[in-house]
Scaffold this motif. Sequence first.
Motif, PDB file in Angstrom:
ATOM      1  N   ALA A   1     -14.427  17.945   1.520  1.00 36.28           N
ATOM      2  CA  ALA A   1     -14.190  17.684   2.659  1.00 36.28           C
ATOM      3  C   ALA A   1     -13.866  19.035   3.910  1.00 36.28           C
ATOM      4  N   SER A   2     -13.920  20.096   3.288  1.00 35.85           N
ATOM      5  CA  SER A   2     -14.070  21.256   4.111  1.00 35.85           C
ATOM      6  C   SER A   2     -15.334  22.154   4.144  1.00 35.85           C
ATOM      7  N   SER A   3     -16.384  21.985   3.274  1.00 36.78           N
ATOM      8  CA  SER A   3     -17.498  22.810   3.123  1.00 36.78           C
ATOM      9  C   SER A   3     -18.142  23.296   4.265  1.00 36.78           C
ATOM     10  N   VAL A   4     -18.346  22.239   5.218  1.00 42.50           N
ATOM     11  CA  VAL A   4     -19.087  22.227   6.199  1.00 42.50           C
ATOM     12  C   VAL A   4     -18.336  23.041   7.293  1.00 42.50           C
ATOM     13  N   MET A   5     -17.183  22.455   7.548  1.00 43.37           N
ATOM     14  CA  MET A   5     -16.153  23.093   8.416  1.00 43.37           C
ATOM     15  C   MET A   5     -16.094  24.737   8.225  1.00 43.37           C
ATOM     16  N   ALA A   6     -15.965  24.943   6.878  1.00 44.75           N
ATOM     17  CA  ALA A   6     -15.626  26.415   6.481  1.00 44.75           C
ATOM     18  C   ALA A   6     -16.915  27.204   6.831  1.00 44.75           C
ATOM     19  N   ALA A   7     -18.168  26.498   6.524  1.00 44.18           N
ATOM     20  CA  ALA A   7     -19.364  27.241   6.873  1.00 44.18           C
ATOM     21  C   ALA A   7     -19.457  27.684   8.394  1.00 44.18           C
ATOM     22  N   LYS A   8     -19.117  26.708   9.084  1.00 44.02           N
ATOM     23  CA  LYS A   8     -19.283  26.919  10.549  1.00 44.02           C
ATOM     24  C   LYS A   8     -18.106  27.740  11.197  1.00 44.02           C
ATOM     25  N   LYS A   9     -17.161  27.839  10.591  1.00 43.53           N
ATOM     26  CA  LYS A   9     -15.965  28.569  11.134  1.00 43.53           C
ATOM     27  C   LYS A   9     -15.790  30.028  10.530  1.00 43.53           C
ATOM     28  N   TYR A  10     -16.043  30.055   9.076  1.00 40.14           N
ATOM     29  CA  TYR A  10     -15.806  31.402   8.428  1.00 40.14           C
ATOM     30  C   TYR A  10     -17.124  31.852   7.690  1.00 40.14           C
ATOM     31  N   HIS A  11     -18.091  30.937   8.041  1.00 39.37           N
ATOM     32  CA  HIS A  11     -19.498  31.551   7.362  1.00 39.37           C
ATOM     33  C   HIS A  11     -19.692  31.411   5.829  1.00 39.37           C
ATOM     34  N   ASP A  12     -18.648  30.712   5.429  1.00 39.17           N
ATOM     35  CA  ASP A  12     -18.454  30.659   3.988  1.00 39.17           C
ATOM     36  C   ASP A  12     -18.021  29.330   3.528  1.00 39.17           C
ATOM     37  N   GLY A  13     -18.983  28.379   2.907  1.00 39.04           N
ATOM     38  CA  GLY A  13     -18.808  27.014   2.544  1.00 39.04           C
ATOM     39  C   GLY A  13     -17.802  27.037   1.582  1.00 39.04           C
ATOM     40  N   PHE A  14     -17.772  28.058   0.829  1.00 35.87           N
ATOM     41  CA  PHE A  14     -16.537  28.031  -0.233  1.00 35.87           C
ATOM     42  C   PHE A  14     -15.016  28.630   0.211  1.00 35.87           C
ATOM     43  N   TYR A  15     -15.103  29.127   1.298  1.00 35.62           N
ATOM     44  CA  TYR A  15     -13.614  29.696   1.775  1.00 35.62           C
ATOM     45  C   TYR A  15     -12.355  28.624   1.296  1.00 35.62           C
ATOM     46  N   PHE A  16     -12.362  27.666   1.532  1.00 33.78           N
ATOM     47  CA  PHE A  16     -11.255  26.884   1.234  1.00 33.78           C
ATOM     48  C   PHE A  16     -11.164  26.455  -0.200  1.00 33.78           C
ATOM     49  N   LEU A  17     -12.464  26.224  -0.989  1.00 33.89           N
ATOM     50  CA  LEU A  17     -12.393  26.082  -2.336  1.00 33.89           C
ATOM     51  C   LEU A  17     -11.618  27.231  -3.068  1.00 33.89           C
ATOM     52  N   LYS A  18     -12.298  28.548  -2.605  1.00 33.45           N
ATOM     53  CA  LYS A  18     -11.689  29.748  -3.153  1.00 33.45           C
ATOM     54  C   LYS A  18     -10.155  29.841  -3.144  1.00 33.45           C
TER      55      LYS A  18
END
Length: 368
Positions: free
Chosen positions: A30-47
């Motif tokens: 649910a978060s990878s695309v949004m995290a990549a755009k906002k934090y430049h890291d698709g794994f931000y919320f996963l980590k």
Amino acid sequence: MIKQLDRYDMIILMMAVALTCFGVVMVYSASSVMAAKKYHDGFYFLKRQGIYVLLGFTAMYVAMFIDYETWRRWAVPLLLVCLGLLLLVFIPGIGGTAKGASRWIRLPGFNFQPSEMAKVVLIMYMAYSLDKKQEKMKFFSTGFLPYMVLLTVLLGILLKQHDLGAAVTLWAVAFAMLFVAGARIQYFLSVVMLALPILVYVVMFEPYRLRRITAWRNPWADPTDSGFQIIQSWLAFGNGGIFGQGLGEGKQKLFYLPEAHTDFILSVVGEELGFIGVMVIAGMFFLLVQRSIRVALTSPDDFGRYLAFGIATLIGIEAFVNISVVTGLLPTKGLALPFISYGGSSLIISLFAIGILLNISSKARSGS
């Protein structure tokens, strides 16, 4: 180790672990695309969710081996600590604010939400107090009024934090525990009649809450603002159909559905895994609550019974309300889906509560 686990209710343990692990997968989806755009890291919320899961499993493991009678002695001190933490969120520099709500205490790399702790601590305190009172529960002044005073204080603080979801949850759990403890029906009716005007005032005189009620009644009246979120949620469920679009293939999470990885994560499940996926999740929650109530019924003492029942009620209410919100059966409110939604406070406290349940189940099975 497996033999040691046999003394616990393995279905509760398996359901909690399975829901949590499934939640990690869905948070990433649910978060990878949004995290990549906002934090430049698709794994931000996963980590971050991975860290919360490790902390949550640790808390559950520790609670499994702490005799649940310990919480009887700590009920009052923990309640006082919790009240202090709830008030800390209003202190500038300590409390955190988001979207007009002040619910968090800022910690290094982590925002702690005291209202999540308050839910379990209130259950501990009520289990301790109800166990002491027994026959006094038939009397309004000693068996009902003190809890209403405590609830009024807690709900007042939570409403000041703009956390209506937590306030309603605490109220429902407390009433359920008072009911099973033997409080008279007329006491509940009188409190509900007194509370209704206050609830109407709280909703009608807060513009954002009134907009939520209006959007709930007819989201199509304002499809680009107050009704946008629930419409996007319906579209997600509609796109999913019976079998879903496939894991990771959902489209509504691509900046259409707000809070896709938190409060509305079940909408993503519905789009990607379909009606069947949602029913499996609902069934797992039902089984978890049913086994938890069974633990309450077989507990060796009243304190354990009240404690287990309170935790079972809390999990059941939170799951029911979240599912009802994302499907449009209830107005939108910020309440996470236990074990699955992104967030540290809810996940860690929920797994800690499961640990307490498992300890009670071990005592029930040993007959001690």
